[in-house]
Scaffold this motif. Structure first.
Motif, mmCIF file in Angstrom:
data_model
loop_
_atom_site.group_PDB
_atom_site.id
_atom_site.type_symbol
_atom_site.label_atom_id
_atom_site.label_comp_id
_atom_site.label_asym_id
_atom_site.label_seq_id
_atom_site.Cartn_x
_atom_site.Cartn_y
_atom_site.Cartn_z
ATOM 1 N N ARG A 69 -2.555 -7.679 -39.767
ATOM 2 C CA ARG A 69 -3.686 -8.036 -41.253
ATOM 3 C C ARG A 69 -4.320 -9.364 -40.687
ATOM 4 O O ARG A 69 -6.025 -9.023 -41.475
ATOM 5 N N GLU A 70 -4.506 -9.655 -39.956
ATOM 6 C CA GLU A 70 -5.390 -10.692 -39.801
ATOM 7 C C GLU A 70 -6.806 -10.202 -38.927
ATOM 8 O O GLU A 70 -7.823 -10.283 -38.921
ATOM 9 N N PRO A 71 -6.774 -9.310 -37.781
ATOM 10 C CA PRO A 71 -7.522 -8.527 -37.148
ATOM 11 C C PRO A 71 -7.839 -7.101 -38.329
ATOM 12 O O PRO A 71 -10.099 -6.860 -38.655
ATOM 13 N N ALA A 72 -7.531 -6.557 -39.081
ATOM 14 C CA ALA A 72 -7.771 -6.070 -40.287
ATOM 15 C C ALA A 72 -8.528 -6.454 -41.075
ATOM 16 O O ALA A 72 -10.310 -6.391 -41.289
ATOM 17 N N ALA A 73 -8.733 -7.879 -41.443
ATOM 18 C CA ALA A 73 -9.038 -8.426 -42.775
ATOM 19 C C ALA A 73 -10.926 -9.162 -41.960
ATOM 20 O O ALA A 73 -11.919 -8.598 -42.700
ATOM 21 N N GLU A 74 -10.425 -9.305 -40.338
ATOM 22 C CA GLU A 74 -11.443 -9.143 -39.584
ATOM 23 C C GLU A 74 -12.944 -8.187 -39.709
ATOM 24 O O GLU A 74 -13.864 -8.659 -40.233
ATOM 25 N N PHE A 75 -11.946 -6.854 -39.340
ATOM 26 C CA PHE A 75 -12.618 -5.866 -38.875
ATOM 27 C C PHE A 75 -13.077 -5.578 -40.696
ATOM 28 O O PHE A 75 -14.851 -5.300 -41.205
ATOM 29 N N LEU A 76 -12.333 -5.419 -41.923
ATOM 30 C CA LEU A 76 -13.260 -4.982 -42.482
ATOM 31 C C LEU A 76 -13.969 -6.315 -43.420
ATOM 32 O O LEU A 76 -14.756 -6.045 -44.021
ATOM 33 N N GLY A 77 -13.817 -7.958 -43.161
ATOM 34 C CA GLY A 77 -15.248 -8.819 -43.681
ATOM 35 C C GLY A 77 -16.249 -8.552 -42.954
ATOM 36 O O GLY A 77 -17.463 -8.519 -43.857
ATOM 37 N N THR A 78 -16.086 -8.291 -41.775
ATOM 38 C CA THR A 78 -17.224 -8.382 -40.957
ATOM 39 C C THR A 78 -17.852 -6.868 -41.175
ATOM 40 O O THR A 78 -19.518 -6.730 -41.517
ATOM 41 N N MET A 79 -17.644 -5.999 -42.011
ATOM 42 C CA MET A 79 -17.881 -4.249 -42.395
ATOM 43 C C MET A 79 -18.759 -4.829 -43.556
ATOM 44 O O MET A 79 -19.521 -4.061 -43.691
ATOM 45 N N ILE A 80 -18.194 -5.865 -43.859
ATOM 46 C CA ILE A 80 -19.140 -6.000 -45.417
ATOM 47 C C ILE A 80 -19.794 -6.685 -45.344
ATOM 48 O O ILE A 80 -21.048 -5.920 -46.395
ATOM 49 N N LEU A 81 -20.237 -7.339 -44.173
ATOM 50 C CA LEU A 81 -21.268 -7.795 -43.759
ATOM 51 C C LEU A 81 -22.681 -7.511 -43.752
ATOM 52 O O LEU A 81 -23.411 -6.676 -43.950
ATOM 53 N N VAL A 82 -21.878 -6.399 -42.758
ATOM 54 C CA VAL A 82 -22.502 -5.137 -42.118
ATOM 55 C C VAL A 82 -23.599 -4.588 -43.236
ATOM 56 O O VAL A 82 -24.567 -4.030 -43.179
ATOM 57 N N ILE A 83 -22.550 -3.638 -43.992
ATOM 58 C CA ILE A 83 -23.153 -2.922 -44.375
ATOM 59 C C ILE A 83 -24.355 -3.485 -46.032
ATOM 60 O O ILE A 83 -24.863 -2.603 -46.036
ATOM 61 N N ALA A 159 -11.763 -6.969 -33.345
ATOM 62 C CA ALA A 159 -11.955 -6.491 -34.655
ATOM 63 C C ALA A 159 -13.918 -7.094 -35.237
ATOM 64 O O ALA A 159 -13.848 -6.183 -36.327
ATOM 65 N N GLN A 160 -13.673 -7.660 -35.269
ATOM 66 C CA GLN A 160 -15.421 -8.072 -35.867
ATOM 67 C C GLN A 160 -15.895 -7.524 -35.327
ATOM 68 O O GLN A 160 -17.405 -6.669 -36.067
ATOM 69 N N LEU A 161 -16.617 -7.242 -33.824
ATOM 70 C CA LEU A 161 -17.693 -5.922 -33.399
ATOM 71 C C LEU A 161 -17.102 -4.829 -33.559
ATOM 72 O O LEU A 161 -17.747 -3.948 -34.652
ATOM 73 N N LEU A 162 -15.350 -4.275 -34.170
ATOM 74 C CA LEU A 162 -15.561 -3.103 -34.509
ATOM 75 C C LEU A 162 -16.209 -2.605 -36.051
ATOM 76 O O LEU A 162 -16.400 -1.335 -36.095
ATOM 77 N N GLY A 163 -15.783 -3.873 -36.564
ATOM 78 C CA GLY A 163 -15.947 -3.576 -37.665
ATOM 79 C C GLY A 163 -18.180 -3.521 -37.812
ATOM 80 O O GLY A 163 -18.189 -2.586 -39.106
ATOM 81 N N ALA A 164 -18.263 -4.296 -37.560
ATOM 82 C CA ALA A 164 -20.174 -4.800 -37.334
ATOM 83 C C ALA A 164 -20.932 -3.085 -37.314
ATOM 84 O O ALA A 164 -21.492 -2.370 -38.089
ATOM 85 N N ASP A 269 -24.697 -8.029 -34.596
ATOM 86 C CA ASP A 269 -26.152 -7.566 -33.264
ATOM 87 C C ASP A 269 -25.390 -6.470 -33.003
ATOM 88 O O ASP A 269 -25.882 -5.534 -32.743
ATOM 89 N N LEU A 270 -24.426 -6.536 -32.482
ATOM 90 C CA LEU A 270 -23.883 -6.014 -31.050
ATOM 91 C C LEU A 270 -23.109 -4.865 -31.190
ATOM 92 O O LEU A 270 -23.173 -3.998 -30.715
ATOM 93 N N GLY A 271 -22.495 -5.047 -32.640
ATOM 94 C CA GLY A 271 -22.050 -3.926 -33.480
ATOM 95 C C GLY A 271 -22.748 -2.703 -33.749
ATOM 96 O O GLY A 271 -22.617 -1.569 -33.281
ATOM 97 N N PRO A 272 -23.736 -2.961 -34.679
ATOM 98 C CA PRO A 272 -25.074 -1.657 -35.043
ATOM 99 C C PRO A 272 -25.808 -1.609 -33.576
ATOM 100 O O PRO A 272 -26.277 -0.502 -33.475
ATOM 101 N N ARG A 273 -25.813 -2.526 -32.994
ATOM 102 C CA ARG A 273 -26.508 -1.539 -31.588
ATOM 103 C C ARG A 273 -26.086 -1.323 -30.294
ATOM 104 O O ARG A 273 -26.590 -0.211 -30.364
ATOM 105 N N LEU A 274 -24.517 -1.196 -30.836
ATOM 106 C CA LEU A 274 -24.209 -0.349 -30.234
ATOM 107 C C LEU A 274 -24.134 1.278 -30.745
ATOM 108 O O LEU A 274 -23.747 2.347 -30.359
ATOM 109 N N PHE A 275 -24.117 1.222 -32.262
ATOM 110 C CA PHE A 275 -24.047 2.548 -32.631
ATOM 111 C C PHE A 275 -25.408 2.780 -32.644
ATOM 112 O O PHE A 275 -25.665 4.104 -32.388
ATOM 113 N N THR A 276 -26.876 2.013 -33.144
ATOM 114 C CA THR A 276 -27.585 2.545 -32.406
ATOM 115 C C THR A 276 -28.008 3.361 -30.941
ATOM 116 O O THR A 276 -29.191 4.100 -30.979
#
Length: 352
Positions: A69-83, A159-164, A269-276
């Motif tokens: 639950r906690e890592p998943a919340a960090e994943f979702l929260g960071t994904m929302i930030l980047v979205i 989780a934060q990196l993966l969410g981004a 920054d690093l999560g989207p950079r990995l994607f790009t």
């Protein structure tokens, strides 16, 4: 009655929604269990078994969920930030081309608002479950200065990196036709449209200036976070921390964000950079002699630590901070500072 308790039923009462049973354990303690279903109603449906006590883990998935639950919340929260942030970047920049939109849709204020709102929504969604860090620099500083468990730090950061990363992928999928119109079919340039997802400093900025810009922004962010979660300061109610985060990110973006893009968050920054890197190639990492590492990753970590250190050195009095660790004399007489910080910070809602 098969209820998983060792002991016997001591009392039983009924009400409009069901009934309440109080179980007495063999050690003399009692436990009250409320069954929200009316037994008569279940019997009418053909159920002739016995009712069990309510449980937060009624099946295997619920048991697994307790651990993620906690890592998943960090994943979702960071994904929302980047979205939210990357989407407003795309809309503002791409709409400046007549091939994409008939008129520009926003300006730099829109960008600052988009990232600030994204951070606020990310904290709002994840705060009550994980604390709403959505930033590895925040997680590290809370572990160093607020007693956040170190064993949770790797899972939170991953989780934060993966969410981004996933957030950037979602927005690229939404805007790749507009990017084709903006740069040309299949053309992808760095920084160019790669800068819609990760940060790239303006050409006139020196390496030292870039580092200091990100250092300063993250130091300000952590000073505010530490102040908002200090019970002996003018702290916000836990359920309103996302509002403080919104204003903090907004001010940082408006005041010092234009030169480096105010990453102030290694995962953002690093999560989207990995994607790009998948779409734009390795140039996203070789830009300006590994700019990606020393500016939007290392600088926020150091800036956050310095900001937290400055706040705790002057204001914070709780035992959680390393600044308030007992010296040799205090340890000899078992003297320590009082506990004053919340266990889950910055944004848990159960303390309101």
């Amino acid at each position: 009655m098969s209820n998983g308790l060792t002991g016997q039923i001591s009392t039983r009462s009924s009400h409009s929604k069901g009934h309440v049973e109080e179980f007495e354990h063999s050690d003399g303690s009692t436990r009250v269990v409320e069954e929200t279903c009316d037994p008569a109603s279940l019997a009418h449906c053909g159920y002739d078994g016995e009712l069990l006590e309510t449980t937060p883990r009624p099946n295997r998935w619920c048991e697994v969920r307790q651990y993620i639950r906690e890592p998943a919340a960090e994943f979702l929260g960071t994904m929302i930030l980047v979205i939210c942030g990357a989407a407003v970047d795309c809309q503002v920049v791409l709409s400046s081309n007549p091939k994409v939109a008939s008129s520009p849709k926003g300006d730099y204020l829109s960008v600052s608002l988009g990232w600030a709102l994204g951070a606020a929504l990310g904290v709002l969604v994840s705060g009550g479950i994980s604390g709403g860090h959505i930033n590895p620099a925040v997680t590290l500083c809370l572990a160093m200065f607020r007693g956040f468990p170190w064993k949770k730090v790797p899972a939170y950061m991953f989780a934060q990196l993966l969410g981004a990363f996933c957030g950037a992928g979602v927005i690229y999928a939404n805007y790749f036709h507009a990017i084709d119109q903006f740069e040309g079919l299949g053309v992808r340039t760095v920084p160019g449209t790669a800068g819609l997802f990760s940060t790239y400093a303006l050409p006139y900025m020196t390496d030292v200036s870039c580092f200091f810009d990100e250092f300063l922004g993250t130091a300000l962010l952590l000073i505010v976070v530490m102040a908002m979660t200090d019970k002996k300061n003018t702290t916000l109610p836990a359920g309103l921390v996302f509002i403080g985060v919104f204003f903090c990110i907004l001010v940082i973006g408006l005041a010092i964000g234009v030169q480096t893009g105010f990453a102030i968050n290694p995962a953002r920054d690093l999560g989207p950079r990995l994607f790009t890197a998948i779409v734009y190639g390795r140039e996203v990492f070789t830009f300006r002699h590994q700019y990606w590492l020393w500016c939007p990753v290392i600088a926020p970590f150091i800036g956050g630590i310095v900001g937290s250190f400055l706040y705790d050195s002057v204001f914070f009095t709780g035992e959680e901070s390393i600044i308030n660790a007992p010296n040799a004399f205090a340890r000899k007489f078992n003297i320590r500072a009082g506990k004053s910080a919340r266990e889950k910070v910055p944004a848990e809602t159960d303390m309101v």
